[in-house]
Design an enzyme around this catalytic site. Structure first.
Site, PDB file in Angstrom:
ATOM      1  N   HIS A   1       5.662 -67.942  -0.003  1.00 43.28           N
ATOM      2  CA  HIS A   1       6.433 -67.060   0.896  1.00 43.28           C
ATOM      3  C   HIS A   1       7.564 -66.377   0.127  1.00 43.28           C
ATOM      4  O   HIS A   1       8.696 -66.265   0.605  1.00 43.28           O
ATOM      5  CB  HIS A   1       6.990 -67.863   2.076  1.00 43.28           C
ATOM      6  CG  HIS A   1       5.963 -68.686   2.789  1.00 43.28           C
ATOM      7  ND1 HIS A   1       4.792 -68.157   3.272  1.00 43.28           N
ATOM      8  CD2 HIS A   1       5.924 -70.026   3.076  1.00 43.28           C
ATOM      9  CE1 HIS A   1       4.077 -69.125   3.847  1.00 43.28           C
ATOM     10  NE2 HIS A   1       4.739 -70.261   3.732  1.00 43.28           N
TER      11      HIS A   1
ATOM     12  N   SER B   1       0.876 -72.515   1.857  1.00 43.16           N
ATOM     13  CA  SER B   1       2.233 -73.053   1.907  1.00 43.16           C
ATOM     14  C   SER B   1       2.265 -74.488   1.370  1.00 43.16           C
ATOM     15  O   SER B   1       2.060 -74.699   0.185  1.00 43.16           O
ATOM     16  CB  SER B   1       2.779 -72.936   3.334  1.00 43.16           C
ATOM     17  OG  SER B   1       4.171 -73.095   3.362  1.00 43.16           O
TER      18      SER B   1
END
Length: 239
Positions: free
Chosen positions: A167, A131
């Site tokens: 994501h 991330s």
């Protein structure tokens, strides 16, 4: 022998087992394998989470019983090691955790860790993360660092000459914002990952895609006539 500069930028790396214990998954295993070391030295960098103590504890517990020497590098309220550069360059893998990529970049620059990370990359330390720990190595990407409405960030470390999306299959705002950023020139051509996928860069060449979850893919987003063109990149299984 100097290793090739290597970055593994992911939307994964760890998963919870049946007892709810965090364990290294395929992408974290791949990061370790890339070192070629029998007992790799892995440093967890939790800056993006504000150096969450619980996050640090989870990572130490995740590697319990593994042939891995684990350390961590915190910056709040002060660095937990005397010499940041020495500690970083002594590692085989740096795994950067998720959280606020904007906060991570600000703190790294404040402490000169941005330059140290570039030196580590040049020296062949495997730079990896999830991330925020994926976006940071690129020129930028969509981020929730500023609130639930995602915003553009374009001041990443730029070790890689691409933008980055994470994501991609699980957070609805990610794909359209990345498309807009590429289409309007805020970002160059960009690579993105579904949850469970990672991008393996050797030097600054285009990456290969690796997945620890069935169906997870990577994507290339390029500008084309004022719009964004997306290409699906099939993934190889991560170990």
């Amino acid at each position: 022998m100097t290793r090739t500069p290597t970055i593994l930028a992911t939307s994964g790396g760890f998963s919870y087992d049946a007892r709810g214990v965090l364990r290294p998954a395929g992408l974290a295993k791949l990061a370790l394998r890339l070192t070629g070391a029998d007992r790799p030295k892995l440093c967890f960098v939790p800056t993006a989470s504000g150096d969450s103590v619980s996050y640090v504890q989870l990572i130490y517990a995740a590697f319990a019983g593994w042939s891995v020497d684990v350390s961590h590098l915190s910056l709040f309220p002060m660095p937990n090691v005397d010499d940041l550069r020495k500690h970083v360059l002594a590692q085989d893998v740096l795994w950067v955790g998720g959280g606020s990529v904007a906060g991570l970049l600000a703190m790294w620059r404040l402490h000169g860790l941005d330059d140290v990370m570039r030196e580590a990359w040049d020296a062949g330390v495997v730079l990896a993360g999830v991330s925020a720990g994926s976006i940071c190595w690129h020129t930028g990407g969509p981020t929730d660092s500023f609130g639930p409405e995602l915003r553009a960030i374009s001041n990443g470390l730029g070790l890689l000459p691409y933008g980055n999306g994470v994501h991609y299959d699980s957070e609805d705002q990610r794909r359209p914002l990345l498309h807009r950023m590429v289409a309007d020139g805020t970002l160059p051509a960009s690579y993105a990952t579904d949850d469970g996928a990672g991008l393996l860069y050797r030097g600054a060449e285009p990456p290969t895609v690796h997945a620890e979850r069935d169906g997870a893919q990577g994507y290339l987003v390029e500008a084309a006539g004022g719009e964004a063109k997306e290409t699906v990149l099939d993934a190889e299984p991560a170990p």
